[in-house]
Design a protein around this motif. Structure first.
Motif, PDB file in Angstrom:
ATOM      1  N   GLY A 182       0.778  -1.229   0.000  1.00  0.00           N
ATOM      2  CA  GLY A 182       0.000   0.000   0.000  1.00  0.00           C
ATOM      3  C   GLY A 182       0.810   1.280   0.000  1.00  0.00           C
ATOM      4  O   GLY A 182       0.298   2.338  -0.345  1.00  0.00           O
ATOM      5  N   ASP A 183       2.083   1.180   0.358  1.00  0.00           N
ATOM      6  CA  ASP A 183       2.947   2.366   0.370  1.00  0.00           C
ATOM      7  C   ASP A 183       3.830   2.444  -0.868  1.00  0.00           C
ATOM      8  O   ASP A 183       4.771   3.230  -0.905  1.00  0.00           O
ATOM      9  CB  ASP A 183       3.813   2.360   1.633  1.00  0.00           C
ATOM     10  CG  ASP A 183       2.976   2.378   2.903  1.00  0.00           C
ATOM     11  OD1 ASP A 183       1.909   3.033   2.897  1.00  0.00           O
ATOM     12  OD2 ASP A 183       3.370   1.715   3.872  1.00  0.00           O
ATOM     13  N   SER A 184       3.543   1.652  -1.891  1.00  0.00           N
ATOM     14  CA  SER A 184       4.409   1.538  -3.070  1.00  0.00           C
ATOM     15  C   SER A 184       3.895   2.300  -4.286  1.00  0.00           C
ATOM     16  O   SER A 184       4.366   2.075  -5.397  1.00  0.00           O
ATOM     17  CB  SER A 184       4.584   0.060  -3.432  1.00  0.00           C
ATOM     18  OG  SER A 184       5.148  -0.645  -2.366  1.00  0.00           O
ATOM     19  N   LYS A 185       2.946   3.184  -4.087  1.00  0.00           N
ATOM     20  CA  LYS A 185       2.348   3.913  -5.210  1.00  0.00           C
ATOM     21  C   LYS A 185       3.405   4.570  -6.091  1.00  0.00           C
ATOM     22  O   LYS A 185       3.382   4.422  -7.312  1.00  0.00           O
ATOM     23  CB  LYS A 185       1.369   4.966  -4.690  1.00  0.00           C
ATOM     24  CG  LYS A 185       0.723   5.785  -5.785  1.00  0.00           C
ATOM     25  CD  LYS A 185      -0.210   6.848  -5.211  1.00  0.00           C
ATOM     26  CE  LYS A 185      -0.778   7.705  -6.317  1.00  0.00           C
ATOM     27  NZ  LYS A 185      -1.593   8.800  -5.808  1.00  0.00           N
ATOM     28  N   ALA A 186       4.341   5.276  -5.509  1.00  0.00           N
ATOM     29  CA  ALA A 186       5.355   5.996  -6.293  1.00  0.00           C
ATOM     30  C   ALA A 186       6.218   5.038  -7.100  1.00  0.00           C
ATOM     31  O   ALA A 186       6.582   5.343  -8.248  1.00  0.00           O
ATOM     32  CB  ALA A 186       6.224   6.848  -5.376  1.00  0.00           C
TER      33      ALA A 186
END
Length: 144
Positions: A76-80
């Protein structure tokens, strides 16, 4: 949203380049009233953007694949990291056997393989399962 708003959005999904006069005539409004309705739909976030649909094969992106991404950590924190891979058109965090689902368009299967390598470089990614599309029967706009 009322029935007129729905009708406007349906017609805009079919052809966002229509004039307000044409749109208004289709739903029984003046061009000015149609413009105001569309403006309000944008302000409320119903219409997020206006775009042009491009034939991927015509511009050298004829290979379409959906890739399930496995991970050993929360993605979930890998958008970038997903956004940094230009060939990824969509990325979704999902529930189920995989952690993420991405839609990839490339010119060749070799380029798809390179995208898979770059996916593996994202922290937490432990595997991928790619499904290459052979033919698309249709893609629908959002039903309203």
């Amino acid at each position: 949203m009322d029935d007129i708003d729905r009708a406007l959005v349906v017609r805009l999904q079919q052809d966002a380049g229509q004039s307000y006069a044409t749109l208004g005539a289709a739903v029984g409004l003046s061009a000015g009233a149609t413009h105001e309705r569309v403006r309000k739909l944008r302000e409320r976030g119903v219409i997020r953007r206006t775009t042009v649909e491009v034939d991927p094969a015509a511009v050298g992106s004829g290979v379409l694949a959906y890739v399930m991404v496995d991970s050993n950590a929360w993605m979930g924190d890998s958008k970038a990291a997903f956004e940094a891979i230009a060939e990824i058109q969509e990325a979704h965090i999902i529930a189920g056997s995989a952690s993420a689902l991405v839609k990839v368009r490339t010119a060749t299967t070799g380029q798809l393989q390179d995208v898979l390598r770059r996916l593996y470089a994202i922290d937490g990614v432990s595997g991928t399962h790619a499904t290459v599309v052979l033919e698309t029967f249709f893609e629908r706009p959002l039903p309203l």
